[in-house]
Design an enzyme around this catalytic site. Structure first.
Site: not given
Ligand code: MCN
Ligand code: CUM
Length: 789
Positions: A374-375, A744
């Site tokens: 989560r970085c 993150e």
């Molecule tokens: N979202 C939203 N509105 C926004 C941004 C995001 O509603 N403006 C919602 C998205 O639609 C999505 C969630 O929030 O359902 C996270 O979106 P996003 O920020 O795009 O991140 P990712 O989906 O790419 O998830 C990756 C991120 C990372 S890198 C890590 S590490 C992490 C995290 O998400 N690992 C997780 N959250 C986690 N949560 C769970 N439960 N498990 C993990 O392994």
């Molecule tokens: Cu930096 S941990 Mo997330 O990128 O899956």
């Protein structure tokens, strides 16, 4: 939070807190995780691991193991060597042993694999394998790794004469030196961002299923990036016939990824090799200790941080020097051109134009890794450095840290803002965020209370972090992994009755994609989110994408979903014009239907238009209702946050109580507020983790001292304060729905807020910095040393 919803609750587009679709199966125990997969004739694998951090392997004796009923084979590095499979590339173009042929490089490294007809027999077999080692003196202290008398660890690399991996730098060195030389105030701290572990509830594992008759491999695995894995398998094993059309990677439900499920681990490769050779499915599931001791770690940055400014409190320049301990190999998962990930965002939320950063990475006898958890690719390290130093500077000149921030923030009208290290921040309103956080927590009253407490010798601290994140890799001109560009994709198919299936190149591990992607499409097409089924993780069906990490899914695949849906809306408009016998320009859209301008009763719903696409489409138009989009973002998105933490510290014991924690996030437009809140709560808990509890500790011999959950402290609900959350919304100007990533941010922003609060409490005694995790013992010791107790 104020965000107007354009769709009705029944449609459930952007801004609606609809319940997570995936939870229907999760809460009923019907999730389908890798370990739930059971195939006919499946074999089980367990792994013999090294008790030493650095040792020669003299002999591996499998005789006793092979006598155990059910054990069918013991695989060693020498066996894999026959097929040239004993080494594999890492995602950072370094190399890593799959199984060693002569030397082990870290404690818990894979030494041999036992294959058996049951998991229990495999474990018994593992205990019965005898390995003779000749231990050697390891390199554990990264500061000694470059000493002339340190053993050179990577003797596998011809001509390597030291333990240095790479040097990286960015910024203007000469100008920075000049500003520092002439600055009125310079502050400096040495900090360590400790080695930690994602510790997801589900460990890593796979079922490799090679079908000899059809020469086809199905690889079920816990991966955050299924397509990239498929390409890597084909590149590595194409020579034995596993070309890309013969490989299917399936990532089923995942119980937490957090970055730890991006890398390729030796266990996957061994399982594939064994399945390929024996023609049977092979399952490998790590146990908790293996996961914690051997899988990719996060952080482990030693940072010399400096800030220069004026006596009045204007930040003029920063200088950061990093020593990165990568363990035995550089197995991080950064974009190729960014060996320190996005660390160069470390200039923060402040308006100054001079910075210089450099990093040197080194090998030690510790497990490899260096990105996950989560970085946002090393942004945690960057944010910790800048936010700690901002407070350090405020302390030095005796200015309130909130005031100092207000005076240095990049202003909302100054976006897009070019950073001194080359980023173009897209949007933000840092002042509004901090103001909102201060109002929510009652900042001025807290400062008054603190002054009274200080007069009584009581310890209370207030810590702020106003961070800028960088997520959404990325523009393909800058971002690739092993040469594969970091775009992402969406494919939407709407069936004749107006219900849809949508597939993506990303892969949820708990983030709620099945719900939020459906909401994006609902927003654009007016088809209710509940009628849109979302699928990810099967490379045979999903469009190619780079996966879910670095909070990139919303910035990339989320954008692709919106654009693919808009292509469909354009088609629907053409069909509506045909059916209503008007020109396209005479039509107006409202979520769910097209109607004739000035005659709203003349309308066609999206469902009617989709049905017509299959039953009554204009001649010459392509039938069907499907669209695909591969989205290559023009820039990254720059979420931000203003976090404030209040701590009370017990002077006699060093015990720390986090009394309040307010987090105001700006992730642009929000798709699902409830999911975002869940992300923030989880992320904040994973922020308090390294700040106060988590750290992987090694002794001089390279033994891990906390390789189980008995000693490695993962915070639970008991340790978590009541998170108070809120939002500021500055939409991303270049993202189709104005959203920025959020997954993150909380983990990135929370640790410095907590550290700043603790140091603020202790500052009357001359304490200017403490390294995280800040434990009661560390606090007590620091107070003792300063004569405060
Ligand atoms: N979202 C939203 N509105 C926004 C941004 C995001 O509603 N403006 C919602 C998205 O639609 C999505 C969630 O929030 O359902 C996270 O979106 P996003 O920020 O795009 O991140 P990712 O989906 O790419 O998830 C990756 C991120 C990372 S890198 C890590 S590490 C992490 C995290 O998400 N690992 C997780 N959250 C986690 N949560 C769970 N439960 N498990 C993990 O392994
Ligand atoms: Cu930096 S941990 Mo997330 O990128 O899956």
């Amino acid at each position: 939070m104020t965000q107007q919803c354009k769709t009705s609750k029944a449609i459930g587009g952007m801004g609606h807190s609809i319940k997570r679709k995936e939870d229907v199966r999760f809460v009923q125990g019907k999730g389908n995780y890798v370990d739930d997969i059971k195939l006919d004739g499946m074999l089980y694998m367990d792994i013999v691991r090294s008790p030493y951090a650095y040792a020669k392997i003299k002999k591996i004796d499998a005789e006793a193991a092979l006598k155990i009923p059910g054990v069918v084979a013991v695989v060693t590095g020498k066996d894999l060597e026959q097929y040239n499979l004993h080494w594999m590339p890492t995602l950072m173009s370094d190399t890593q042993m799959v199984l060693p042929t002569d030397t082990v490089m870290y404690q818990a490294q894979e030494v041999a694999a036992v294959i058996a007809t049951s998991r229990y027999a495999a474990r018994d077999g593992r205990e019965a394998v005898r390995v003779d080692y000749e231990p050697m003196k390891p390199v554990i202290d990264p500061f000694k790794a470059l000493d002339p008398d340190a053993p050179v660890l990577r003797t596998d690399k011809p001509g390597k004469t030291d333990n240095h991996i790479w040097h990286w730098e960015v910024g203007d060195k000469a100008k920075t030196e000049e500003v520092f030389a002439n600055a009125e105030v310079v502050v400096k701290e040495q900090m360590h961002i400790p080695r930690i572990h994602v510790a997801s509830i589900e460990t890593c594992g796979c079922v490799a299923d090679y079908d000899k008759v059809n020469n086809h491999l199905t690889m079920y695995m816990t991966t955050q990036a299924p397509h990239a894995i498929r390409t890597v398998i084909a590149l590595v094993a194409g020579h034995v016939g596993l070309t890309e059309e013969k490989v299917r990677v399936v990532a089923p439900d995942i119980g937490g990824g957090f970055g730890g499920k991006v890398p390729v681990y030796p266990g996957y490769v061994i399982a594939i090799a064994v399945s390929f050779l024996v023609g049977k499915p092979v399952k490998w599931i790590e146990d908790r200790s293996e996961n914690l001791q051997a899988d990719s770690f996060a952080r482990d940055y030693h940072i010399t941080a400096e800030m220069a400014g004026t006596k009045e409190g204007k930040i003029l320049a920063t200088r950061f020097k990093v020593l990165a301990d990568h363990g035995y190999t550089d197995a991080s998962a950064n974009p190729s051109k960014f060996p320190t990930g996005m660390f160069s965002i470390a200039t923060g939320s402040y308006d100054y134009h001079t910075a210089y950063m450099e990093a040197d990475a080194i090998y030690t006898n510790k497990p490899p890794g260096g990105v996950a958890y989560r970085c946002s690719f090393r942004v945690t390290e960057a944010v910790h450095a800048i936010e700690r130093m901002t407070d350090r500077f405020a302390l030095e000149i005796g200015k309130d840290p909130a005031q100092l921030r207000f005076e240095n923030f990049i202003k909302k009208e100054d976006f897009p803002w070019p950073s001194p290290t080359g980023w173009i921040y897209d949007s933000g309103d840092y002042e509004a965020g901090l103001r909102k956080a201060m109002d929510a927590i009652g900042y001025d009253e807290l400062r008054k209370e603190q002054a009274e407490k200080r007069a009584n010798g009581e310890l209370m601290g207030i810590g702020i972090s106003t961070f800028t994140e960088v997520v959404g890799a990325g523009p393909s001109k800058d971002f690739d992994i092993l040469g594969i560009k970091m775009f992402d994709s969406a494919e939407i198919r709407v069936h004749p009755t107006g219900k849809a299936i949508a597939r993506f190149g990303t892969k949820s591990q708990g983030q709620g994609h099945e719900t939020t992607y459906a909401q994006i499409i609902a927003e654009e097409l007016g088809i209710p989110a509940e009628n849109i089924q979302v699928e990810e993780g099967d490379t045979d069906t999903a469009p190619y994408g780079l996966g879910t990490y670095a909070s990139r899914s919303t910035p990339t695949a989320g954008a692709a979903a919106a654009i693919a849906a808009r292509k469909l809306r354009d088609k629907a408009r053409k069909i509506a014009a045909y059916l209503l016998e008007v020109s396209e320009d005479d039509l107006e859209w409202e979520p769910g239907k097209f109607f004739v301008k000035g005659a709203p009763e003349k309308a066609k719903t999206i469902q009617e238009l989709v049905f017509a696409a299959y039953t009554n489409h204009p001649q010459g138009m392509e039938a069907g209702f499907e669209a695909t989009h591969y989205y290559d973002p023009p820039n990254l998105t720059f979420p931000s946050g203003a976090y404030i933490c209040v701590v009370d510290i017990d002077k006699e014991t060093g015990g720390i109580n986090v009394r309040r924690f307010v987090a105001i996030d700006d992730c642009g437009n929000i798709i699902n507020p409830m999911i975002v809140q869940g992300q923030v709560h989880g992320g904040l808990t994973q922020g308090i983790a390294p700040a106060m509890y988590e750290s992987l500790v090694y002794d001089e011999a390279g033994n891990i001292l906390n390789g189980t959950f008995m000693d490695y402290l993962v915070p639970t609900a008991v340790e978590s304060p009541n998170w108070e959350t809120g939002h500021v919304i500055t939409p991303s100007p270049h993202h189709p729905i104005g959203a920025k990533g959020v997954g993150e941010s909380p983990t990135v922003g929370a640790p410095p807020a907590i550290a700043n609060a603790i140091v603020d409490a202790l500052s009357p005694y001359g304490i200017t910095h403490l390294d995280i995790p800040i434990t009661p013992y560390k606090v007590w010791k620091a107070l003792k040393e300063k004569g405060a107790i």
